[in-house]
Each structure stands twice: as structure tokens, then as C-alpha cells.
Scaffold this motif. Structure first.
Motif, PDB file in Angstrom:
ATOM      1  N   SER A  83      55.031  41.898  33.687  1.00 35.80           N
ATOM      2  CA  SER A  83      53.647  42.239  33.365  1.00 35.80           C
ATOM      3  C   SER A  83      52.777  41.114  33.929  1.00 35.80           C
ATOM      4  CB  SER A  83      53.471  42.343  31.848  1.00 35.80           C
ATOM      5  OG  SER A  83      52.125  42.600  31.531  1.00 35.80           O
ATOM      6  N   GLY A  84      51.830  41.489  34.793  1.00 34.83           N
ATOM      7  CA  GLY A  84      51.039  40.462  35.482  1.00 34.83           C
ATOM      8  C   GLY A  84      50.458  39.423  34.538  1.00 34.83           C
ATOM      9  N   SER A  85      49.877  39.891  33.435  1.00 39.47           N
ATOM     10  CA  SER A  85      49.208  38.972  32.518  1.00 39.47           C
ATOM     11  C   SER A  85      50.207  38.079  31.766  1.00 39.47           C
ATOM     12  CB  SER A  85      48.338  39.753  31.536  1.00 39.47           C
ATOM     13  OG  SER A  85      49.113  40.718  30.868  1.00 39.47           O
TER      14      SER A  85
ATOM     15  N   LEU B 112      55.817  44.241  42.846  1.00 44.20           N
ATOM     16  CA  LEU B 112      56.037  42.841  42.450  1.00 44.20           C
ATOM     17  C   LEU B 112      54.902  42.306  41.577  1.00 44.20           C
ATOM     18  CD1 LEU B 112      57.362  41.263  45.795  1.00 44.20           C
ATOM     19  CD2 LEU B 112      58.699  41.971  43.799  1.00 44.20           C
ATOM     20  N   ARG B 113      53.928  43.176  41.280  1.00 44.88           N
ATOM     21  CA  ARG B 113      52.765  42.740  40.498  1.00 44.88           C
ATOM     22  C   ARG B 113      52.130  41.492  41.118  1.00 44.88           C
ATOM     23  NH1 ARG B 113      55.659  45.660  36.588  1.00 44.88           N
ATOM     24  NH2 ARG B 113      54.234  46.767  35.219  1.00 44.88           N
ATOM     25  N   LEU B 114      51.919  41.543  42.412  1.00 47.03           N
ATOM     26  CA  LEU B 114      51.175  40.463  43.087  1.00 47.03           C
ATOM     27  C   LEU B 114      49.703  40.826  42.972  1.00 47.03           C
ATOM     28  CD1 LEU B 114      53.391  39.947  46.269  1.00 47.03           C
ATOM     29  CD2 LEU B 114      53.156  38.388  44.321  1.00 47.03           C
TER      30      LEU B 114
ATOM     31  N   ALA C 147      52.378  36.202  33.029  1.00 41.14           N
ATOM     32  CA  ALA C 147      52.493  34.920  33.743  1.00 41.14           C
ATOM     33  C   ALA C 147      51.658  33.850  33.039  1.00 41.14           C
ATOM     34  CB  ALA C 147      52.028  35.094  35.183  1.00 41.14           C
ATOM     35  N   ARG C 148      50.500  34.260  32.489  1.00 42.52           N
ATOM     36  CA  ARG C 148      49.572  33.296  31.877  1.00 42.52           C
ATOM     37  C   ARG C 148      50.031  32.865  30.497  1.00 42.52           C
ATOM     38  NH1 ARG C 148      45.112  37.497  33.370  1.00 42.52           N
ATOM     39  NH2 ARG C 148      45.525  37.962  31.175  1.00 42.52           N
ATOM     40  N   SER C 149      50.723  33.758  29.749  1.00 42.40           N
ATOM     41  CA  SER C 149      51.135  33.431  28.373  1.00 42.40           C
ATOM     42  C   SER C 149      52.293  32.429  28.319  1.00 42.40           C
ATOM     43  CB  SER C 149      51.543  34.700  27.606  1.00 42.40           C
ATOM     44  OG  SER C 149      50.454  35.230  26.879  1.00 42.40           O
TER      45      SER C 149
ATOM     46  N   MET D 167      36.421  42.823  26.648  1.00 41.61           N
ATOM     47  CA  MET D 167      37.276  43.987  26.374  1.00 41.61           C
ATOM     48  C   MET D 167      38.310  44.148  27.480  1.00 41.61           C
ATOM     49  SD  MET D 167      33.987  44.362  25.310  1.00 41.61           S
ATOM     50  CE  MET D 167      33.171  45.074  26.717  1.00 41.61           C
ATOM     51  N   ASP D 168      39.574  44.378  27.079  1.00 41.49           N
ATOM     52  CA  ASP D 168      40.636  44.684  28.042  1.00 41.49           C
ATOM     53  C   ASP D 168      40.703  46.199  28.248  1.00 41.49           C
ATOM     54  OD1 ASP D 168      41.240  42.068  28.561  1.00 41.49           O
ATOM     55  OD2 ASP D 168      42.893  41.953  27.150  1.00 41.49           O
ATOM     56  N   ALA D 169      41.885  46.727  28.527  1.00 40.92           N
ATOM     57  CA  ALA D 169      41.994  48.155  28.835  1.00 40.92           C
ATOM     58  C   ALA D 169      42.084  48.988  27.553  1.00 40.92           C
ATOM     59  CB  ALA D 169      43.201  48.391  29.733  1.00 40.92           C
TER      60      ALA D 169
ATOM     61  N   LEU E 204      39.650  35.969  30.236  1.00 42.07           N
ATOM     62  CA  LEU E 204      38.218  35.673  30.382  1.00 42.07           C
ATOM     63  C   LEU E 204      37.757  36.059  31.781  1.00 42.07           C
ATOM     64  CD1 LEU E 204      38.640  32.324  28.523  1.00 42.07           C
ATOM     65  CD2 LEU E 204      37.224  34.233  27.721  1.00 42.07           C
ATOM     66  N   ILE E 205      38.671  35.952  32.745  1.00 40.01           N
ATOM     67  CA  ILE E 205      38.501  36.572  34.064  1.00 40.01           C
ATOM     68  C   ILE E 205      39.669  37.550  34.154  1.00 40.01           C
ATOM     69  CG2 ILE E 205      38.484  36.247  36.586  1.00 40.01           C
ATOM     70  CD1 ILE E 205      36.040  34.949  35.231  1.00 40.01           C
ATOM     71  N   LYS E 206      39.349  38.824  34.290  1.00 38.35           N
ATOM     72  CA  LYS E 206      40.372  39.863  34.129  1.00 38.35           C
ATOM     73  C   LYS E 206      41.186  40.118  35.393  1.00 38.35           C
ATOM     74  CE  LYS E 206      38.473  40.982  30.098  1.00 38.35           C
ATOM     75  NZ  LYS E 206      39.133  40.655  28.816  1.00 38.35           N
TER      76      LYS E 206
HETATM   77  C1  DP6 Z   1      42.819  44.569  31.334  1.00 37.33           C
HETATM   78  O1  DP6 Z   1      49.249  42.590  32.678  1.00 37.33           O
HETATM   79  O2  DP6 Z   1      48.894  44.512  31.103  1.00 37.33           O
HETATM   80  O3  DP6 Z   1      44.343  43.240  30.086  1.00 37.33           O
HETATM   81  O4  DP6 Z   1      51.266  44.147  34.893  1.00 37.33           O
HETATM   82  O5  DP6 Z   1      50.980  46.531  34.377  1.00 37.33           O
HETATM   83  O6  DP6 Z   1      51.644  44.946  32.562  1.00 37.33           O
HETATM   84  P1  DP6 Z   1      50.887  45.143  33.853  1.00 37.33           P
HETATM   85  O7  DP6 Z   1      49.367  44.932  33.522  1.00 37.33           O
HETATM   86  P2  DP6 Z   1      48.736  43.936  32.465  1.00 37.33           P
HETATM   87  O8  DP6 Z   1      47.210  44.008  32.892  1.00 37.33           O
HETATM   88  C2  DP6 Z   1      46.255  43.322  32.150  1.00 37.33           C
HETATM   89  C3  DP6 Z   1      44.968  44.006  32.280  1.00 37.33           C
HETATM   90  C4  DP6 Z   1      43.879  43.494  31.391  1.00 37.33           C
HETATM   91  C5  DP6 Z   1      43.223  42.239  31.955  1.00 37.33           C
HETATM   92  C6  DP6 Z   1      43.987  40.936  31.809  1.00 37.33           C
HETATM   93  O9  DP6 Z   1      44.693  40.725  30.819  1.00 37.33           O
HETATM   94  O10 DP6 Z   1      43.814  40.095  32.705  1.00 37.33           O
END
Ligand code: DP6
Length: 334
Positions: free
Chosen positions: A147-149, A23-25, A151-153, A292-294, A12-14
Motif C-alpha cells: 500500500s503506497g501510503s 509496484l505502487r510507484l 511506506a510513510r507509516s 479528507m482522504d478517500a 497532509l500532501i496526498k
Molecule cells: C487518499 O495507500 O491507500 O489516503 O496503495 O492502493 O493501498 P494503495 O493506496 P493508499 O492510498 C492513499 C490515498 C489517500 C492519500 C494518502 O494517504 O496519501
């Protein structure tokens, strides 16, 4: 052998752009709702060398490219580095064998990497349990390293990935904002194209700072948007959530489209769905938001009261695949 299960989340906040790519910081906070489906299951075990096998929901094998395997290898290396900082360097003595069963279609705008790496973080936590009991926060760090996102799941319901400070491996992690039963929202996912996206998120994050609008975006999230989103969720204020989530999604796409090179993920189909939703909202006054995501996929989030209407709308979208899900429990052991 421990089996973990997890699902994607919808932001919801991307999260878009890192302060440190390896390190995907992240460069800013982000916030999402964990989804109830589709799910990924992972069996992990100790092994002398890394082996990964991946299967579709119907049991057919999914081919993994060298790039995929390298990502898992790198993630394992970073996970071991993190365990070392916790004094548990011997928790994974050599390597691992991983079996992935995924019901998520690849690269259609549903974040399969978030589900996979949050699931793997849970599976690794179970594997190292005899040596060290990892907290949810520590699991979210391990998820983030893949994968940065992801962390939230780790968390059910609503979770924030907090930007943190510094460059330490554990300096950014996720936390739960509200549990799954706090507020059920439905996510009607409209997938206009099943074509795999050309530029993946990892490459995209690295390009984000080249946009002249990147710094303003980070500032808006830091000063206002993340907190507005948290407040809207805690108060179950859908209108407030709609405003901030749509603003942030469109803003992320603005950054993407103005980066060098520009990334155009939204298509004519995406814009026609958005327009139709805005018209329905104006004429029928029903709660629904788009994000919308990527990719061109549109997520339509709504409370139960408008589900029938949004479902009916989605069915009228010709040539699109429609998928329905809702607020979910996050990663867990099966
Ligand atoms: C647009 O977590 O998929 O969905 O760390 O490279 O795997 P990596 O990236 P990722 O990026 C998510 C981008 C997004 C927005 C979001 O989910 O916050």
C-alpha cells in the motif's frame, strides 16, 4: 514468532496516482503524520503455504475475501523480488503464515492498509533478520509494495514518500521529516458514515491520470506544495501547514471528481463540517485544519491549545462517530 505493531497515518500532501500501478510507484511526493492509534499487530512466521488469519480488536475473526488474500500473496511475491535485488532471495524460503489483529474499523477513511502493510513490512524484516538486516528505507519499500501510503507509516512523527525516478522496485521510498516529539498535533476524526467506500484507493489511483487536472496537481506538489509542507512542519508553523494541507486535500478531491469515471467521496456531511470549521476559525481565531482522504471522514488537526474547542465541536456532530488520536511513533516490534 516476531510481533510488529503499527498505525495509520494522515496525509497532509496526498498520494493519489501512480507512475506504475503494480509496484505502487507514485506519480508525486506525499507527506503524512503517523498516528498514535488505532493500532494493528501482526505475527508472522515461515510456513510452507500462505495462511492469513485476521481478527477484530475484540478477538472475533474478520473474514478475508479472495481479493484480500490475493493482495497479500502479491505483496509477498513482490517482497521476495525485492529481497532478491538485495542478494537475499533465500531469506523467505517458501511462504509465510500471518496473524493480524486490527483495532481499525474497515474502510471508514482511516487508512487501515497503511497500518497493515507497514506492520507487515516490520514483521517481515524481523523474520529475515538472520539473513539480512533491512534498513528503515528498505522496510518502507516493502510497505509501499502493499500500500503506497504504508511506506510513510514505517516512520514516527512526520514522513515523506519521495517520488524518486525510474521504474526500479526500490525507486521510491519514504523518509522521516521530523520525529514524533518534534511537534504534537491532535487528529479529531469525524466519521459521518460507516458504509464501506465503493471504489477503493487502489482502483482510484489507476483512474487519477484520466483527470484533466492530474498533471497540474503533480506539478504543484513537485514545484511547491511538498516543500512548503516540509518547511511548515520544521518551523512548527501551523498557519502555513493549514493553508497547504487544505489546498492539497481539496485539490486531490477535485482530481477524483473529474476523473473518468468520477469519484465522489465527499458528502453533504463533509461539506457542512468544513463550513462550520471555517466559521469557527474566522470568529475564534483558533488553529485547526481539515483534511479528507478517500472517504467522507474529516480529520481535524490541531495543536494542544485548541484541542478542547475542537473536541467540543466534534461532539456536536449528530450521527457521526468521533475518534481522537495524535502524532505517533510509526511501526515497531512489540
Ligand atoms: C487518499 O495507500 O491507500 O489516503 O496503495 O492502493 O493501498 P494503495 O493506496 P493508499 O492510498 C492513499 C490515498 C489517500 C492519500 C494518502 O494517504 O496519501
Amino acid at each position: 514468532m516476531p510481533t510488529a505493531r503499527s498505525t495509520p497515518n494522515i496525509a497532509l500532501i496526498k498520494y493519489w496516482g501512480n507512475r506504475q500501478n503494480e509496484l505502487r510507484l507514485p506519480a508525486a511526493d506525499s507527506l503524512s503524520m503517523s498516528l498514535s492509534s488505532p493500532s494493528v499487530e501482526i505475527d508472522a512466521d515461515f510456513a510452507s503455504a500462505l495462511t492469513i488469519r485476521s481478527f477484530e480488536a475484540d478477538g472475533s475473526p474478520r473474514e478475508l475475501t479472495d481479493t484480500h488474500v490475493d493482495r497479500f500473496r502479491k505483496h509477498l511475491e513482490l517482497t521476495k523480488n525485492f529481497l532478491k535485488t538485495l542478494g537475499a532471495e533465500r531469506a523467505i524460503p517458501a511462504s509465510v503464515s500471518i496473524v493480524i489483529r486490527s483495532a481499525i474499523p474497515p474502510a471508514v477513511g482511516l487508512a487501515s492498509s497503511a497500518a497493515v502493510f507497514s506492520c507487515l513490512a516490520r514483521a517481515y524484516a524481523a523474520l529475515v533478520e538472520p539473513v539480512i538486516a533491512l534498513t528503515d528505507t528498505q522496510m518502507s519499500v516493502i510497505g509501499r509494495l502493499g500500500s503506497g501510503s504504508a511506506a510513510r507509516s514505517i516512520f514516527g512523527g512526520y514522513a515523506a514518500l519521495c517520488v524518486g525516478t525510474g521504474s526500479g522496485i526500490a525507486s521510491s521510498f519514504a523518509e522521516q521529516i521530523a520525529p514524533e516529539d518534534h511537534w504534537t498535533l491532535h487528529d479529531i476524526v469525524i466519521i459521518p458514515s460507516k458504509e464501506e467506500k465503493k471504489v477503493g484507493s487502489t482502483e482510484g489511483h489507476a483512474l487519477a491520470p484520466t483527470s484533466p487536472f492530474f498533471a497540474t496537481r503533480v506539478e504543484a506538489i513537485t514545484l511547491r506544495r511538498q516543500q512548503e509542507c516540509i518547511d511548515a512542519i520544521l518551523a512548527r508553523d501551523f498557519e502555513k501547514l493549514q493553508k497547504v494541507a487544505e489546498e492539497d486535500s481539496l485539490d486531490m478531491h477535485h482530481v477524483m471528481e473529474t476523473s473518468t469515471p468520477p469519484l465522489h467521496y465527499l458528502t453533504e456531511d463533509t461539506f457542512s463540517i468544513i463550513k462550520a470549521i471555517e466559521e469557527i476559525r474566522a470568529s475564534e481565531h483558533i488553529p485547526v485544519l481539515y483534511t479528507m482522504d478517500a472517504g467522507p471522514t474529516v480529520h481535524l488537526l490541531c495543536p494542544s491549545e485548541s484541542l478542547q474547542r475542537i473536541r467540543a465541536f466534534a461532539r456536536t456532530q449528530k450521527g457521526c462517530t468521533v475518534f481522537e488520536t495524535s502524532t505517533g511513533p510509526g511501526a515497531a516490534m512489540v
